[in-house]
Design a protein around this motif. Sequence first.
Motif, PDB file in Angstrom:
ATOM      1  N   LEU A  89      45.390  23.783  57.636  1.00 45.52           N
ATOM      2  CA  LEU A  89      45.714  23.296  56.291  1.00 45.52           C
ATOM      3  C   LEU A  89      44.648  22.289  55.867  1.00 45.52           C
ATOM      4  CD1 LEU A  89      48.077  23.837  54.407  1.00 45.52           C
ATOM      5  CD2 LEU A  89      49.300  21.933  55.479  1.00 45.52           C
ATOM      6  N   SER A  90      43.973  22.572  54.766  1.00 43.11           N
ATOM      7  CA  SER A  90      42.949  21.647  54.280  1.00 43.11           C
ATOM      8  C   SER A  90      43.623  20.375  53.765  1.00 43.11           C
ATOM      9  CB  SER A  90      42.166  22.330  53.157  1.00 43.11           C
ATOM     10  OG  SER A  90      41.498  21.374  52.374  1.00 43.11           O
TER      11      SER A  90
ATOM     12  N   TYR B 120      41.829  15.224  42.187  1.00 40.58           N
ATOM     13  CA  TYR B 120      42.150  15.848  43.471  1.00 40.58           C
ATOM     14  C   TYR B 120      40.989  16.777  43.831  1.00 40.58           C
ATOM     15  CZ  TYR B 120      47.112  14.674  42.567  1.00 40.58           C
ATOM     16  OH  TYR B 120      48.295  14.034  42.309  1.00 40.58           O
ATOM     17  N   GLY B 121      40.614  16.849  45.114  1.00 39.35           N
ATOM     18  CA  GLY B 121      39.524  17.753  45.485  1.00 39.35           C
ATOM     19  C   GLY B 121      39.580  18.157  46.952  1.00 39.35           C
ATOM     20  N   THR B 122      38.938  19.291  47.253  1.00 36.80           N
ATOM     21  CA  THR B 122      38.951  19.859  48.611  1.00 36.80           C
ATOM     22  C   THR B 122      37.646  19.560  49.335  1.00 36.80           C
ATOM     23  OG1 THR B 122      40.298  21.701  47.814  1.00 36.80           O
ATOM     24  CG2 THR B 122      39.173  22.007  49.935  1.00 36.80           C
ATOM     25  N   PRO B 123      37.684  18.788  50.423  1.00 38.75           N
ATOM     26  CA  PRO B 123      36.460  18.514  51.187  1.00 38.75           C
ATOM     27  C   PRO B 123      35.831  19.812  51.734  1.00 38.75           C
ATOM     28  CG  PRO B 123      38.202  16.985  51.804  1.00 38.75           C
ATOM     29  CD  PRO B 123      38.837  18.034  50.937  1.00 38.75           C
ATOM     30  N   ARG B 124      34.515  19.897  51.579  1.00 37.16           N
ATOM     31  CA  ARG B 124      33.790  21.123  51.912  1.00 37.16           C
ATOM     32  C   ARG B 124      33.739  21.423  53.414  1.00 37.16           C
ATOM     33  NH1 ARG B 124      30.342  24.043  49.216  1.00 37.16           N
ATOM     34  NH2 ARG B 124      30.292  22.543  47.521  1.00 37.16           N
TER      35      ARG B 124
ATOM     36  N   LEU C 256      44.547  26.197  51.217  1.00 40.03           N
ATOM     37  CA  LEU C 256      44.323  25.107  50.272  1.00 40.03           C
ATOM     38  C   LEU C 256      45.532  25.042  49.345  1.00 40.03           C
ATOM     39  CD1 LEU C 256      40.689  25.895  48.977  1.00 40.03           C
ATOM     40  CD2 LEU C 256      41.384  24.944  51.172  1.00 40.03           C
ATOM     41  N   GLU C 257      46.218  23.912  49.343  1.00 39.50           N
ATOM     42  CA  GLU C 257      47.360  23.766  48.438  1.00 39.50           C
ATOM     43  C   GLU C 257      46.852  22.990  47.223  1.00 39.50           C
ATOM     44  OE1 GLU C 257      50.754  21.362  49.841  1.00 39.50           O
ATOM     45  OE2 GLU C 257      50.871  21.098  47.670  1.00 39.50           O
TER      46      GLU C 257
END
Length: 206
Positions: free
Chosen positions: A34-35, A81-85, A100-101
């Motif tokens: 889970l990211s 909000y953001g998703t780390p690469r 990715l939620e």
Amino acid sequence: MKRKGIIIVVSGFSGAGKGTIMKALTAKYDDYALSISATTRDPRPGEENGREYFFVSNEEFEKLIKENGLIEHAGYVNHYYGTPRKFVEDKLSQGIDVILEIEIQGALQIKEQYQDAVLLFVMPPSAAELRNRLKGRGTETDEVIAQRLQRARDEAVGIENYDYIVINDNLDRAVEQVHEIIQSAHMAPSRNQEFINTIRNELNEL
Ligand code: ADP
Ligand code: 5GP
């Protein structure tokens, strides 16, 4: 044959139960990573930095954007909000599925970059139940709940961009459906090209 990791995007209206489903899914199955997103919103009671989110300041978030440290990011009801690469790229390269939620703008950014991502949209059984769940969670003020319900109306327009909807009425069933969708995705010919080519070659050599 080594399986390739898939990106699974899980979106849905605030209060639909995405977090609850993800918690139950990852408790039941070891298959998924889970990211953990970065956000500028404050932690809710019980949330821990580095577990539910990386809670960062506006300045830190903007620095992450500038350094290309996020694969997608979006604004949602007054916060970023953001998703780390790195986490996502590391897991995929290890053949591990990453979930990715994230909300809908981020989901579309992912689809552009990763065409074979699987997009799921979690729905409540009814709008009244959605409001009950948001109120029952007790983590937002009435004003923020109203903003989140307005955001749900806006997001409802984009549901057809998703590959699947999952109705979260019975939690256990919703968890099983998410698992089945992901496992089925692994069986698509496009994700098994190497194996298909091997069998073709073997047939020719028989
Ligand atoms: P989201 O992550 O989509 O914003 P949450 O996972 O926080 O939503 O769930 C919102 C509220 O609804 C929580 O209080 C949760 O306990 C409750 N909830 C989640 N799934 C169900 C379900 N299947 N039936 C009843 N209540 C649920
Ligand atoms: P919450 O504040 O309820 O935890 O999340 C609000 C919304 O932001 C939810 O729809 C959630 O899915 C979304 N979200 C959480 N992390 C990310 C992220 O990294 N990127 C994007 N685009 N949305 C996110």
